[in-house]
Enzyme design. Structure first.
Site, mmCIF file in Angstrom:
data_model
loop_
_atom_site.group_PDB
_atom_site.id
_atom_site.type_symbol
_atom_site.label_atom_id
_atom_site.label_comp_id
_atom_site.label_asym_id
_atom_site.label_seq_id
_atom_site.Cartn_x
_atom_site.Cartn_y
_atom_site.Cartn_z
ATOM 1 N N ILE A 94 -2.372 10.442 12.255
ATOM 2 C CA ILE A 94 -1.435 10.879 11.225
ATOM 3 C C ILE A 94 -2.190 11.529 10.068
ATOM 4 O O ILE A 94 -3.253 11.035 9.658
ATOM 5 C CB ILE A 94 -0.598 9.676 10.694
ATOM 6 C CG1 ILE A 94 -0.020 8.846 11.858
ATOM 7 C CG2 ILE A 94 0.504 10.146 9.747
ATOM 8 C CD1 ILE A 94 0.911 9.582 12.788
ATOM 9 N N GLY B 128 0.823 -1.216 0.000
ATOM 10 C CA GLY B 128 0.000 0.000 0.000
ATOM 11 C C GLY B 128 0.850 1.257 0.000
ATOM 12 O O GLY B 128 0.627 2.174 0.787
ATOM 13 N N TYR C 127 -11.751 -2.792 12.858
ATOM 14 C CA TYR C 127 -10.385 -2.271 12.674
ATOM 15 C C TYR C 127 -9.540 -2.508 13.934
ATOM 16 O O TYR C 127 -8.395 -2.942 13.860
ATOM 17 C CB TYR C 127 -10.495 -0.777 12.357
ATOM 18 C CG TYR C 127 -9.216 -0.046 12.052
ATOM 19 C CD1 TYR C 127 -8.642 -0.122 10.776
ATOM 20 C CD2 TYR C 127 -8.597 0.766 13.007
ATOM 21 C CE1 TYR C 127 -7.478 0.581 10.474
ATOM 22 C CE2 TYR C 127 -7.441 1.471 12.714
ATOM 23 C CZ TYR C 127 -6.890 1.380 11.443
ATOM 24 O OH TYR C 127 -5.746 2.088 11.150
ATOM 25 N N LYS D 266 -6.171 -4.704 14.155
ATOM 26 C CA LYS D 266 -4.905 -4.043 14.535
ATOM 27 C C LYS D 266 -4.347 -4.632 15.843
ATOM 28 O O LYS D 266 -3.126 -4.740 15.999
ATOM 29 C CB LYS D 266 -5.109 -2.527 14.648
ATOM 30 C CG LYS D 266 -5.402 -1.840 13.306
ATOM 31 C CD LYS D 266 -4.237 -1.980 12.335
ATOM 32 C CE LYS D 266 -4.421 -1.140 11.082
ATOM 33 N NZ LYS D 266 -3.295 -1.300 10.132
ATOM 34 N N ASN E 94 2.034 -2.393 5.469
ATOM 35 C CA ASN E 94 1.431 -1.080 5.699
ATOM 36 C C ASN E 94 -0.014 -0.979 5.211
ATOM 37 O O ASN E 94 -0.814 -0.277 5.818
ATOM 38 C CB ASN E 94 2.276 -0.005 4.996
ATOM 39 C CG ASN E 94 1.536 1.318 4.920
ATOM 40 O OD1 ASN E 94 1.451 2.048 5.904
ATOM 41 N ND2 ASN E 94 0.955 1.623 3.761
ATOM 42 N N SER F 242 -1.876 0.084 14.893
ATOM 43 C CA SER F 242 -2.497 1.394 15.158
ATOM 44 C C SER F 242 -2.689 1.544 16.663
ATOM 45 O O SER F 242 -2.845 0.538 17.373
ATOM 46 C CB SER F 242 -3.874 1.460 14.483
ATOM 47 O OG SER F 242 -4.593 2.590 14.947
ATOM 48 N N VAL G 128 -3.161 -7.275 -1.267
ATOM 49 C CA VAL G 128 -2.640 -8.030 -0.113
ATOM 50 C C VAL G 128 -3.706 -8.940 0.513
ATOM 51 O O VAL G 128 -3.373 -9.893 1.211
ATOM 52 C CB VAL G 128 -2.016 -7.129 0.983
ATOM 53 C CG1 VAL G 128 -0.859 -6.318 0.446
ATOM 54 C CG2 VAL G 128 -3.045 -6.254 1.643
HETATM 55 P P1 NAD Z 1 -4.312 5.448 3.196
HETATM 56 O O1 NAD Z 1 -5.715 5.027 3.028
HETATM 57 O O2 NAD Z 1 -3.922 6.826 2.808
HETATM 58 O O3 NAD Z 1 -3.341 4.413 2.461
HETATM 59 C C1 NAD Z 1 -3.519 3.034 2.550
HETATM 60 C C2 NAD Z 1 -2.964 2.423 1.291
HETATM 61 O O4 NAD Z 1 -3.162 1.000 1.337
HETATM 62 C C3 NAD Z 1 -3.682 2.932 0.033
HETATM 63 O O5 NAD Z 1 -2.724 3.246 -0.954
HETATM 64 C C4 NAD Z 1 -4.521 1.728 -0.388
HETATM 65 O O6 NAD Z 1 -4.731 1.655 -1.781
HETATM 66 C C5 NAD Z 1 -3.647 0.586 0.087
HETATM 67 N N1 NAD Z 1 -4.394 -0.659 0.208
HETATM 68 C C6 NAD Z 1 -5.569 -0.848 0.845
HETATM 69 N N2 NAD Z 1 -5.964 -2.117 0.695
HETATM 70 C C7 NAD Z 1 -5.011 -2.754 -0.028
HETATM 71 C C8 NAD Z 1 -4.852 -4.065 -0.513
HETATM 72 N N3 NAD Z 1 -5.779 -4.992 -0.284
HETATM 73 N N4 NAD Z 1 -3.742 -4.378 -1.223
HETATM 74 C C9 NAD Z 1 -2.801 -3.444 -1.467
HETATM 75 N N5 NAD Z 1 -2.907 -2.162 -1.049
HETATM 76 C C10 NAD Z 1 -4.010 -1.819 -0.355
HETATM 77 O O7 NAD Z 1 -3.954 5.160 4.714
HETATM 78 P P2 NAD Z 1 -2.739 5.638 5.645
HETATM 79 O O8 NAD Z 1 -3.286 6.630 6.592
HETATM 80 O O9 NAD Z 1 -1.540 5.969 4.842
HETATM 81 O O10 NAD Z 1 -2.531 4.278 6.455
HETATM 82 C C11 NAD Z 1 -1.463 3.386 6.245
HETATM 83 C C12 NAD Z 1 -1.459 2.348 7.368
HETATM 84 O O11 NAD Z 1 -1.318 3.020 8.616
HETATM 85 C C13 NAD Z 1 -2.754 1.544 7.454
HETATM 86 O O12 NAD Z 1 -2.468 0.215 7.825
HETATM 87 C C14 NAD Z 1 -3.509 2.237 8.575
HETATM 88 O O13 NAD Z 1 -4.416 1.377 9.205
HETATM 89 C C15 NAD Z 1 -2.366 2.632 9.478
HETATM 90 N N6 NAD Z 1 -2.681 3.739 10.399
HETATM 91 C C16 NAD Z 1 -2.983 4.978 9.924
HETATM 92 C C17 NAD Z 1 -3.255 5.996 10.829
HETATM 93 C C18 NAD Z 1 -3.569 7.407 10.406
HETATM 94 O O14 NAD Z 1 -3.841 8.237 11.282
HETATM 95 N N7 NAD Z 1 -3.538 7.749 9.131
HETATM 96 C C19 NAD Z 1 -3.240 5.732 12.203
HETATM 97 C C20 NAD Z 1 -2.932 4.464 12.642
HETATM 98 C C21 NAD Z 1 -2.646 3.469 11.722
#
Ligand code: NAD
Length: 251
Positions: free
Chosen positions: A190, A14, A157, A161, A92, A144, A66
């Site tokens: 984030i 991702g 979720y 996580k 990720n 997370s 994934v």
């Molecule tokens: P985002 O939605 O901007 O990016 C997630 C990416 O994962 C996207 O590019 C999406 O296309 C890709 N993706 C989703 N399902 C997929 C699959 N089946 N196969 C391949 N790619 C896939 O999210 P983000 O904020 O950049 O989050 C990234 C990671 O961090 C995630 O696991 C999220 O749960 C975790 N996270 C984010 C935050 C936050 O505040 N943004 C907080 C805690 C955890």
């Protein structure tokens, strides 16, 4: 401190936007060749590869879902064909399908568990064998803070996580004798599309009240922790869960 990743090969799932993109760029800037995995957004993934190669780094975009184990072999084959090995896996990719549990559809449970937990488990399993051959590996899983604290409206979720934390510790125990470490990172709040799309201004301000550092984190701040855990400098760290959350979960 040795943070040079020259000669290492990393897969970041991702990685076409958000935290994944920042991780891919940071690993490449530290010298690793990076596979920028994406599911649908080919143009966005190509842009990440371009940004990396423009700075002299090595990167390749590879499409794979994934959540679908059939595509894991494709991802692995493309990685070893292009770069000859795989040393670092950053789990990720993640999705949200928020709803209160009483209203949550079965599909909202299944989709989140399939991508955020089952997919991570099976992709990690596939990548461990080549790492074992090299007697060196890093599995870094993006969990997370919600996996630590739970969250109303995110039971699916939170379960996935939290599951990743136990999963990562189990991998750490099974792989310690093979030179492979496994650690989980718990990002807090984030600034990415995930948070921007899901939250109103009011909810954002409410969340900021609970963060001692009183701001949202940036994707690069998660990427910094990943680069450290991927490096030789972190060789004595395994089975750990690192919250990068502005202090949100310290109490
Ligand atoms: P985002 O939605 O901007 O990016 C997630 C990416 O994962 C996207 O590019 C999406 O296309 C890709 N993706 C989703 N399902 C997929 C699959 N089946 N196969 C391949 N790619 C896939 O999210 P983000 O904020 O950049 O989050 C990234 C990671 O961090 C995630 O696991 C999220 O749960 C975790 N996270 C984010 C935050 C936050 O505040 N943004 C907080 C805690 C955890």
């Amino acid at each position: 401190m040795q943070l040079d990743l020259t000669g290492r090969v990393a897969i970041v799932t991702g990685a076409s936007r958000g935290i994944g993109r920042a991780i891919a760029e940071a690993l490449a800037a530290s010298g690793a060749a990076v596979v920028v995995n994406y599911r649908g957004s080919e143009a966005a993934a190509a842009e990440v590869v371009e940004a990396i190669t423009a700075k002299g780094g090595k990167a390749l975009a590879v499409q794979a879902d994934v959540a679908d184990p059939a595509s894991h072999e494709i991802l692995l084959k493309a990685t070893t064909e292009a770069f000859g090995r795989v040393d670092i896996l950053v789990n990720n990719a993640g999705i949200t399908r928020d709803n209160l549990l009483l209203r949550m559809k079965e599909s909202e449970v299944d989709d989140v568990l399939q991508t955020n937990l089952r997919g991570v488990m099976l992709l990690t399993k596939a990548v461990l064998r080549p790492m074992m051959k090299n007697k060196w590996g890093r599995v870094i899983t993006i969990s997370s803070v919600i996996g630590l604290t739970g969250n109303a409206g995110q039971a699916n979720y939170a379960a996935a996580k939290a599951g990743l934390i136990g999963f990562s510790k189990s991998v750490a125990q099974e792989m310690a004798s093979r030179g492979i470490t496994a650690n989980a990172i718990c990002p807090g709040f984030i600034e990415t599309d995930m948070t921007r799309n899901a939250m109103s201004e009011e909810l954002i301000n409410k969340a900021l009240d609970r963060i001692p550092l009183a701001r949202m984190g940036q994707p690069a701040e998660i990427a910094n922790a990943v680069v450290f855990l991927a490096s030789d400098a972190a060789g004595y760290i395994t089975g750990q869960t690192l919250a990068v959350d502005g202090g949100m979960t310290m109490y």
